[in-house]
Structure formats: C-alpha cells, structure tokens
Enzyme design. Sequence first.
Site, short mmCIF file in Angstrom:
data_model
loop_
_atom_site.label_atom_id
_atom_site.label_comp_id
_atom_site.label_asym_id
_atom_site.label_seq_id
_atom_site.Cartn_x
_atom_site.Cartn_y
_atom_site.Cartn_z
N ASP A 35 0.80 -1.22 0.00
CA ASP A 35 0.00 0.00 0.00
C ASP A 35 0.83 1.27 0.00
OD1 ASP A 35 0.76 -0.41 2.70
OD2 ASP A 35 -1.10 0.43 3.49
N ARG A 106 3.75 -13.52 4.67
CA ARG A 106 4.62 -12.40 5.03
C ARG A 106 5.09 -12.43 6.48
NH1 ARG A 106 0.11 -7.61 5.04
NH2 ARG A 106 1.94 -6.30 4.80
N GLY A 263 -7.24 3.27 -3.24
CA GLY A 263 -7.01 4.21 -2.15
C GLY A 263 -5.59 4.73 -2.11
N ASP A 264 -4.63 3.87 -2.44
CA ASP A 264 -3.22 4.28 -2.42
C ASP A 264 -2.96 5.37 -3.45
OD1 ASP A 264 -3.06 2.08 -0.70
OD2 ASP A 264 -2.37 0.75 -2.30
#
Length: 313
Positions: A35, A106, A263-264
């Site tokens: 993001d 992750r 959104g980013d």
Amino acid sequence: MTFPWKSGRAICVGECMVELARGDDQRFGLGYGGDTFNTAVYLSRAGVAVAYATAVGDDPYSAGIVQTARREAVDTDLIVTVPGRLPGLYLIETTPDGERTFWYWRDRAPARELFELADAERIADELRKASLVYFSGITLSLYSERGLERFAAALQAARQAGALVAMDSNYRPRGWGQNPERARSVFERFWRIADIAMPTLEDERALWGDADEQTTVSRLRGLGVREVAVKLGSRGAFVAAEGVEQLVPADKGLRVVDTTAAGDSFNAGYLAARRAGASSVDAARQGSRLASIVIQHRGAIVPAEATAAVLSD
C-alpha cells in the site's frame, strides 16, 4: 490556506511485497506492490521527490523490488537489505466487478523489523529531514511493540523538525491477529501524531463502527488531526480542511477491472496536489481522477503511460 511544506523529500514507510495477480487468461503475473509503496510510486509519477523506507532480503525478488523503485524514480537509500531473508508475497484474486481478495505470506518478512535493525537510527534521521512522512495502518500492523515505540519517537521528532505526517488507516483484521482492541489502541496513538488523515469509511466502520463520514471526521479531529479526507468508494471522498467540509463525487460509469491500489493512488494524487498548493477539495478531485485510472487496470502499479495524462496536468 494549505499546510506549510518544508523543503525535502517525502518518505513513505511500510512494506513492498512480491505480487501475483491473476490475469484474464487465469494465469498469474509477477509484480511488486504494497500500500505505501504504491503511494510512493504514484507520488513520484506526480513529480514529488520521494523515498521508500523498508527492509528486504538479498534474493532476486528483493532485488526486483529495489529495481522497481529505481525504475519509478523512488529513492532506495532507505531500503535496508537483510541477508538470508525473503520479502513477503501476496496473491490477488478479483471478482468480475473488480473487487479483490488478498492472500498473504509475510510473517517472516524483514520489513517487520525495520525499526529494530542497525539502520533504524539512520532512517529516523532521514525522517527528520523529510517534508512529509506517510504510512498506514498496515505499516503499524507489521511492527512489534518495540518497533512501534521507535517509530512513534521518530515521527514525533520528524514533526518537531517541520515534517508533515500523513496516515491512512487501511485496517486489515488479519494483520492484527483478529484483535481489534489492539488495533484501535495503536491507531489512536498514531492518529494523535498525524497532521493529515486519509482513511476509508469502510475501514472505519469495521474498526470503530462509524455510522458515516461525519462521525469519522469528528473522531479524528478529536484526536488532533487537522485535515481529513475520507474515501467513500464509488461515492467519492469527503474532505474536512481549511474550514470547509465537502463531498467530492467520484467519476461515474467507469469500467472497474481491479480496485487494488485505488485508495493508495487517491492518497498520492491528494498529497501531491496539496504540496503543489491546491485546495483540499481540488486535491480530492485529483486523487479521484488518478484512482479512476488505476481501477481500470490490473495490479497495484499500472503502466506509467496510463497515469501520465492525469499526473502531467
């Protein structure tokens, strides 16, 4: 009246991962994204000098992350290499209407330890020199309590040195171990450091139960945030800054292919416009225009030629 922006580059803090996105032929294509990394790339394309702060391994895919940043003119001097480690990986599945689901690998990514590594003080020093420090709730979900303590101290010092601090909540329950109480506590602590908030109403509803954008604005202002732009999906964005509260509608009738990084990219368009002296309302329009391009392509980072017309205006 806009915020006074000091000289210096912007620094985005977080994690960039290996991205596998399924194409129309059902095969997966390899890319890189995350993001705050996505926002760094779109800020760079908008002409903002920007660096990315994270940690990666010494493998070919970590090298791919660094090469992608350099190709996008994102400074890489704050990308720390940790020998013997591997970056995180995420897989994107999209529905026919463009909505996406992420699957992550992750847990051992070195980005989680950025502020506990030997380079932590060097990175904190660079944050103090920055004009803007940008991060998200996903960034916060990476760090241990010790890492959060050091990051908070670095942000406070950067702010005292004149840097603006901007945050997007980007609440993802899995990242917080399905523990919303801890997420709320950490978010509130970091909202109190932020000058600019760019949350998504859907995330604020999930974490805080906010009924509408006005509720979000009131809560964040109560924590000391001076400028708020609440992303509302297909409705657009609601901005509260400079004595103005206004809905900025999104473009209608778009063919949505993939909402990854919507959104980013909005955040990048908004911040770049504000830095250039635009009003909060015009900045939201710029953010929406950029997001409208991104969602018509697959993956987090779309081809540069696709965003050139918007970002060169």
